[in-house]
Scaffold this motif. Sequence first.
Motif, PDB file in Angstrom:
ATOM      1  N   GLN A  50      -4.965  14.796   7.020  1.00 37.24           N
ATOM      2  CA  GLN A  50      -4.490  13.545   6.397  1.00 37.24           C
ATOM      3  C   GLN A  50      -5.425  12.387   6.700  1.00 37.24           C
ATOM      4  O   GLN A  50      -5.705  11.565   5.819  1.00 37.24           O
ATOM      5  N   ARG A  51      -5.932  12.305   7.943  1.00 35.65           N
ATOM      6  CA  ARG A  51      -6.868  11.221   8.285  1.00 35.65           C
ATOM      7  C   ARG A  51      -8.170  11.360   7.502  1.00 35.65           C
ATOM      8  O   ARG A  51      -8.729  10.373   7.013  1.00 35.65           O
ATOM      9  N   ALA A  52      -8.666  12.587   7.367  1.00 33.97           N
ATOM     10  CA  ALA A  52      -9.917  12.799   6.638  1.00 33.97           C
ATOM     11  C   ALA A  52      -9.729  12.546   5.148  1.00 33.97           C
ATOM     12  O   ALA A  52     -10.518  11.839   4.517  1.00 33.97           O
ATOM     13  N   ALA A  53      -8.672  13.106   4.574  1.00 31.68           N
ATOM     14  CA  ALA A  53      -8.427  12.954   3.131  1.00 31.68           C
ATOM     15  C   ALA A  53      -8.025  11.532   2.770  1.00 31.68           C
ATOM     16  O   ALA A  53      -8.192  11.118   1.621  1.00 31.68           O
ATOM     17  N   GLY A  54      -7.537  10.767   3.724  1.00 33.83           N
ATOM     18  CA  GLY A  54      -7.094   9.398   3.463  1.00 33.83           C
ATOM     19  C   GLY A  54      -8.195   8.359   3.525  1.00 33.83           C
ATOM     20  O   GLY A  54      -7.923   7.158   3.437  1.00 33.83           O
ATOM     21  N   GLN A  55      -9.438   8.793   3.658  1.00 33.89           N
ATOM     22  CA  GLN A  55     -10.548   7.840   3.688  1.00 33.89           C
ATOM     23  C   GLN A  55     -10.674   7.138   2.346  1.00 33.89           C
ATOM     24  O   GLN A  55     -10.550   7.760   1.291  1.00 33.89           O
ATOM     25  N   LEU A  62     -14.010  17.014   0.934  1.00 31.22           N
ATOM     26  CA  LEU A  62     -13.531  17.424   2.251  1.00 31.22           C
ATOM     27  C   LEU A  62     -13.834  18.900   2.443  1.00 31.22           C
ATOM     28  O   LEU A  62     -13.381  19.748   1.668  1.00 31.22           O
ATOM     29  N   VAL A  63     -14.652  19.210   3.455  1.00 30.79           N
ATOM     30  CA  VAL A  63     -14.990  20.591   3.797  1.00 30.79           C
ATOM     31  C   VAL A  63     -14.277  20.923   5.102  1.00 30.79           C
ATOM     32  O   VAL A  63     -14.592  20.359   6.151  1.00 30.79           O
ATOM     33  N   ILE A  64     -13.300  21.820   5.015  1.00 34.59           N
ATOM     34  CA  ILE A  64     -12.497  22.207   6.181  1.00 34.59           C
ATOM     35  C   ILE A  64     -13.039  23.525   6.703  1.00 34.59           C
ATOM     36  O   ILE A  64     -13.172  24.497   5.960  1.00 34.59           O
ATOM     37  N   ALA A  65     -13.353  23.545   7.998  1.00 33.75           N
ATOM     38  CA  ALA A  65     -13.988  24.707   8.610  1.00 33.75           C
ATOM     39  C   ALA A  65     -13.188  25.180   9.819  1.00 33.75           C
ATOM     40  O   ALA A  65     -13.435  24.744  10.944  1.00 33.75           O
ATOM     41  N   ALA A  79      -2.633  21.081   1.842  1.00 39.70           N
ATOM     42  CA  ALA A  79      -2.416  19.896   2.681  1.00 39.70           C
ATOM     43  C   ALA A  79      -3.441  18.814   2.349  1.00 39.70           C
ATOM     44  O   ALA A  79      -3.117  17.623   2.284  1.00 39.70           O
ATOM     45  N   ALA A  80      -4.694  19.218   2.116  1.00 40.41           N
ATOM     46  CA  ALA A  80      -5.745  18.253   1.777  1.00 40.41           C
ATOM     47  C   ALA A  80      -5.473  17.603   0.423  1.00 40.41           C
ATOM     48  O   ALA A  80      -5.612  16.383   0.268  1.00 40.41           O
ATOM     49  N   GLY A  84      -4.371  13.544  -0.765  1.00 40.16           N
ATOM     50  CA  GLY A  84      -5.169  12.719  -1.657  1.00 40.16           C
ATOM     51  C   GLY A  84      -6.580  13.190  -1.933  1.00 40.16           C
ATOM     52  O   GLY A  84      -7.303  12.553  -2.701  1.00 40.16           O
ATOM     53  N   ALA A  85      -7.015  14.293  -1.330  1.00 36.84           N
ATOM     54  CA  ALA A  85      -8.369  14.787  -1.575  1.00 36.84           C
ATOM     55  C   ALA A  85      -8.405  15.582  -2.877  1.00 36.84           C
ATOM     56  O   ALA A  85      -7.555  16.437  -3.109  1.00 36.84           O
ATOM     57  N   ASP A  86      -9.371  15.284  -3.729  1.00 32.78           N
ATOM     58  CA  ASP A  86      -9.532  16.021  -4.983  1.00 32.78           C
ATOM     59  C   ASP A  86     -10.528  17.160  -4.848  1.00 32.78           C
ATOM     60  O   ASP A  86     -10.333  18.240  -5.372  1.00 32.78           O
ATOM     61  N   ASP A  87     -11.621  16.897  -4.159  1.00 30.77           N
ATOM     62  CA  ASP A  87     -12.692  17.884  -3.993  1.00 30.77           C
ATOM     63  C   ASP A  87     -12.549  18.492  -2.598  1.00 30.77           C
ATOM     64  O   ASP A  87     -12.901  17.865  -1.598  1.00 30.77           O
ATOM     65  N   VAL A  88     -12.013  19.695  -2.541  1.00 32.32           N
ATOM     66  CA  VAL A  88     -11.708  20.337  -1.259  1.00 32.32           C
ATOM     67  C   VAL A  88     -12.376  21.703  -1.201  1.00 32.32           C
ATOM     68  O   VAL A  88     -12.270  22.496  -2.138  1.00 32.32           O
TER      69      VAL A  88
END
Length: 185
Positions: A50-55, A62-65, A79-80, A84-88
């Motif tokens: 949420q903190r990352a996607a809320g930027q 957002l690249v989740i590893a 969740a991303a 609010g993240a579109d490009d995940v």
Amino acid sequence: AMREVFAKHTYTKRVDDVLAAVGLPTGTSTPSVSIILPLDRVEGSTPAIQRAAGQRWPRLQLVIAPRAHGFDTSALAGAARSAGADDVVVLPFEESLGPGQALNRALDAATGQLFALMDAGCDYEQHYVEDLAAAFTYTDASIVGKGAHYSPNRTGGSPRLENPADEHAYTRAPATAALVPAKLE
């Protein structure tokens, strides 16, 4: 106040406004930013996402590893997107990769012109990426970060300013979780 100045009151912004008003192309563009978010524990991953996607940044990936077993990649992507993240991009955990190799794989998956490495255990306010990207408009540094930052006061009360000498300064060792280097080709 500085955020307002960089968004609306620089000479570059004023020239761009004049060019746009007369129908000419502007000379600036908003760089795309890829946030790399390594995750070590399932618990606590949702607030980190949420903190990352809320930027607040218009061109954000957002690249989740995940770096451990137990993560549901489709749940992480959901969740991303819910945050609010579109490009995940969610990379599957590969046990054969060490932390450095896993980070390199995440960097390879990132498509941004800039990238930010975020620590899942740290707290980032919504303007973190915006503030660091703005620094590239006034510095020739290839890496920018927030060495000066606020941290909770262990005895209660107001947050404490850490490393105040690093505010708007060139340093040799920025905080590792606070880097936004230009992606090198």
